[in-house]
Design a protein around this motif. Structure first.
Motif, PDB file in Angstrom:
ATOM      1  N   ILE A  31      -7.095  72.076  38.180  1.00 53.65           N
ATOM      2  CA  ILE A  31      -7.022  70.778  39.149  1.00 53.65           C
ATOM      3  C   ILE A  31      -6.311  71.039  40.455  1.00 53.65           C
ATOM      4  CG2 ILE A  31      -6.651  68.301  38.834  1.00 53.65           C
ATOM      5  CD1 ILE A  31      -8.657  69.272  36.720  1.00 53.65           C
ATOM      6  N   ALA A  32      -6.950  70.619  41.475  1.00 56.91           N
ATOM      7  CA  ALA A  32      -6.347  70.871  42.704  1.00 56.91           C
ATOM      8  C   ALA A  32      -5.458  69.514  42.975  1.00 56.91           C
ATOM      9  CB  ALA A  32      -7.242  70.473  43.947  1.00 56.91           C
ATOM     10  N   PRO A  33      -4.257  69.649  43.768  1.00 57.12           N
ATOM     11  CA  PRO A  33      -3.246  68.819  44.032  1.00 57.12           C
ATOM     12  C   PRO A  33      -3.722  67.139  44.173  1.00 57.12           C
ATOM     13  CG  PRO A  33      -2.647  70.548  45.159  1.00 57.12           C
ATOM     14  CD  PRO A  33      -4.182  70.874  44.558  1.00 57.12           C
ATOM     15  N   ASN A  34      -4.930  66.967  44.766  1.00 56.88           N
ATOM     16  CA  ASN A  34      -5.572  65.724  44.894  1.00 56.88           C
ATOM     17  C   ASN A  34      -6.611  65.459  43.601  1.00 56.88           C
ATOM     18  OD1 ASN A  34      -8.056  67.335  44.943  1.00 56.88           O
ATOM     19  ND2 ASN A  34      -8.788  66.617  47.062  1.00 56.88           N
ATOM     20  N   GLY A  35      -6.509  66.089  42.772  1.00 56.64           N
ATOM     21  CA  GLY A  35      -7.134  65.504  41.349  1.00 56.64           C
ATOM     22  C   GLY A  35      -8.701  66.296  41.297  1.00 56.64           C
ATOM     23  N   HIS A  36      -9.186  66.788  42.301  1.00 56.95           N
ATOM     24  CA  HIS A  36     -10.626  67.445  42.272  1.00 56.95           C
ATOM     25  C   HIS A  36     -10.495  68.661  41.412  1.00 56.95           C
ATOM     26  CE1 HIS A  36     -11.994  65.135  45.907  1.00 56.95           C
ATOM     27  NE2 HIS A  36     -12.756  64.686  44.816  1.00 56.95           N
ATOM     28  N   ILE A  37     -11.634  68.803  40.665  1.00 52.69           N
ATOM     29  CA  ILE A  37     -11.633  70.118  39.744  1.00 52.69           C
ATOM     30  C   ILE A  37     -11.749  71.426  40.761  1.00 52.69           C
ATOM     31  CG2 ILE A  37     -12.948  71.220  38.029  1.00 52.69           C
ATOM     32  CD1 ILE A  37     -13.725  68.277  37.190  1.00 52.69           C
ATOM     33  N   ALA A 121      -8.084  63.687  35.421  1.00 52.58           N
ATOM     34  CA  ALA A 121      -8.863  64.705  35.962  1.00 52.58           C
ATOM     35  C   ALA A 121      -9.822  65.098  34.750  1.00 52.58           C
ATOM     36  CB  ALA A 121      -8.569  65.754  36.827  1.00 52.58           C
ATOM     37  N   ILE A 122      -9.112  65.463  33.666  1.00 52.46           N
ATOM     38  CA  ILE A 122      -9.929  66.045  32.690  1.00 52.46           C
ATOM     39  C   ILE A 122     -10.493  64.870  31.750  1.00 52.46           C
ATOM     40  CG2 ILE A 122      -9.387  66.950  30.321  1.00 52.46           C
ATOM     41  CD1 ILE A 122      -7.284  68.479  31.591  1.00 52.46           C
ATOM     42  N   ASP A 123     -10.011  63.545  31.664  1.00 53.36           N
ATOM     43  CA  ASP A 123     -10.582  62.645  31.523  1.00 53.36           C
ATOM     44  C   ASP A 123     -12.103  62.125  32.091  1.00 53.36           C
ATOM     45  OD1 ASP A 123      -8.739  62.241  29.172  1.00 53.36           O
ATOM     46  OD2 ASP A 123      -7.824  60.496  30.348  1.00 53.36           O
ATOM     47  N   ARG A 124     -11.974  62.524  33.462  1.00 51.15           N
ATOM     48  CA  ARG A 124     -13.291  62.122  34.347  1.00 51.15           C
ATOM     49  C   ARG A 124     -14.414  63.316  33.746  1.00 51.15           C
ATOM     50  NH1 ARG A 124     -12.272  61.797  40.670  1.00 51.15           N
ATOM     51  NH2 ARG A 124     -11.591  59.761  40.553  1.00 51.15           N
ATOM     52  N   ILE A 125     -14.042  64.410  33.125  1.00 57.08           N
ATOM     53  CA  ILE A 125     -15.093  65.338  32.845  1.00 57.08           C
ATOM     54  C   ILE A 125     -15.729  64.816  31.540  1.00 57.08           C
ATOM     55  CG2 ILE A 125     -15.638  67.758  32.087  1.00 57.08           C
ATOM     56  CD1 ILE A 125     -13.642  68.648  33.934  1.00 57.08           C
ATOM     57  N   LEU A 153     -20.048  66.601  39.508  1.00 60.40           N
ATOM     58  CA  LEU A 153     -20.333  65.223  39.749  1.00 60.40           C
ATOM     59  C   LEU A 153     -18.964  64.598  39.939  1.00 60.40           C
ATOM     60  CD1 LEU A 153     -23.472  64.489  37.005  1.00 60.40           C
ATOM     61  CD2 LEU A 153     -23.254  64.275  39.600  1.00 60.40           C
ATOM     62  N   CYS A 154     -17.878  65.089  38.906  1.00 59.16           N
ATOM     63  CA  CYS A 154     -16.532  64.532  39.082  1.00 59.16           C
ATOM     64  C   CYS A 154     -16.166  64.554  40.627  1.00 59.16           C
ATOM     65  CB  CYS A 154     -15.665  64.968  38.211  1.00 59.16           C
ATOM     66  SG  CYS A 154     -15.962  64.840  36.291  1.00 59.16           S
ATOM     67  N   ASN A 155     -16.306  65.725  41.255  1.00 61.13           N
ATOM     68  CA  ASN A 155     -15.782  66.112  42.599  1.00 61.13           C
ATOM     69  C   ASN A 155     -16.452  65.199  43.346  1.00 61.13           C
ATOM     70  OD1 ASN A 155     -13.740  67.730  41.574  1.00 61.13           O
ATOM     71  ND2 ASN A 155     -15.080  69.492  42.072  1.00 61.13           N
ATOM     72  N   LEU A 156     -17.601  64.354  43.252  1.00 60.86           N
ATOM     73  CA  LEU A 156     -18.291  63.518  44.303  1.00 60.86           C
ATOM     74  C   LEU A 156     -17.356  62.067  44.138  1.00 60.86           C
ATOM     75  CD1 LEU A 156     -21.855  64.463  43.569  1.00 60.86           C
ATOM     76  CD2 LEU A 156     -20.718  64.923  45.431  1.00 60.86           C
ATOM     77  N   LEU A 157     -16.603  61.939  43.161  1.00 66.03           N
ATOM     78  CA  LEU A 157     -16.005  60.593  42.979  1.00 66.03           C
ATOM     79  C   LEU A 157     -14.522  60.805  43.859  1.00 66.03           C
ATOM     80  CD1 LEU A 157     -15.837  60.504  39.105  1.00 66.03           C
ATOM     81  CD2 LEU A 157     -17.320  59.147  40.633  1.00 66.03           C
ATOM     82  N   PRO A 158     -14.238  59.647  44.426  1.00 65.06           N
ATOM     83  CA  PRO A 158     -13.113  59.662  45.236  1.00 65.06           C
ATOM     84  C   PRO A 158     -11.890  60.415  44.700  1.00 65.06           C
ATOM     85  CG  PRO A 158     -13.702  57.394  45.094  1.00 65.06           C
ATOM     86  CD  PRO A 158     -14.467  58.244  43.917  1.00 65.06           C
ATOM     87  N   PRO A 159     -10.931  60.949  45.487  1.00 63.16           N
ATOM     88  CA  PRO A 159     -10.006  61.771  44.992  1.00 63.16           C
ATOM     89  C   PRO A 159      -8.870  60.969  44.110  1.00 63.16           C
ATOM     90  CG  PRO A 159      -9.995  62.041  47.193  1.00 63.16           C
ATOM     91  CD  PRO A 159     -11.067  61.303  46.790  1.00 63.16           C
TER      92      PRO A 159
END
Length: 162
Positions: A31-37, A121-125, A153-159
């Motif tokens: 997970i990146a600092p902004n919450g993206h995978i 972030a993991i919950d988004r997946i 698809l998760c990374n298309l969501l807002p940070p």
């Protein structure tokens, strides 16, 4: 991810997770600092250790000098990261202590605040129906692709963190 029990005994053994008490496949998520995978490993049988997956997934090849890697307790990859010039951040151990020091309490709180974003972030997946249910054996060969699509698809969501 829970999977149906394979018929082949060797596959049953490779996918059995004593922790989950079920046949599973698992993968490493960065997970990146902004919450993206930022990283998704290939899937492994549930018996594979986190350290084995980390060492053999290609994750360590992406580490740069000065990176800070946050992991759960018991995720012993500090020696691997030292060679790369990266720092490992693990919550301080509280076992055997009546009371933690004030420094350890503050460190634990800071790590817990950052871990919230990792868990989100993991919950988004995990929110995708295909990952919520037990994966049929017929779809296990497609698990890497399924996880990659869910991560994208998760990374298309807002940070998660701005």
């Amino acid at each position: 991810m829970f999977i149906n029990r394979p018929r082949h005994l060797e596959l049953q053994a490779q996918t059995w997770s004593d922790y989950k008490k079920h046949n599973t496949i698992k993968f490493l998520v960065g997970i990146a600092p902004n919450g993206h995978i930022s990283f998704l490993s290939s899937t492994w049988g549930g018996r594979a250790s986190d350290q084995k997956i980390t060492r053999e997934s290609g994750f360590l090849d992406l580490i740069e000098h000065g990176d800070l890697i946050m992991v759960d307790r018991g995720f012993t990859i500090q020696e691997d990261l030292l060679h790369l010039g990266a720092t490992l951040e693990i919550p301080p151990s509280s076992s055997g202590l009546e009371q933690m020091t004030s420094n350890n309490v503050a460190k634990t709180k800071a790590i817990a605040n950052a871990r919230i974003h990792v868990e989100r972030a993991i919950d988004r997946i995990k929110c995708f129906d295909i990952l919520k249910n037990v994966l049929p054996i017929s779809l296990v060969p497609l698990a890497d692709d399924i996880i990659t699509v869910c991560g994208a698809l998760c990374n298309l969501l807002p940070p998660l963190v701005s």
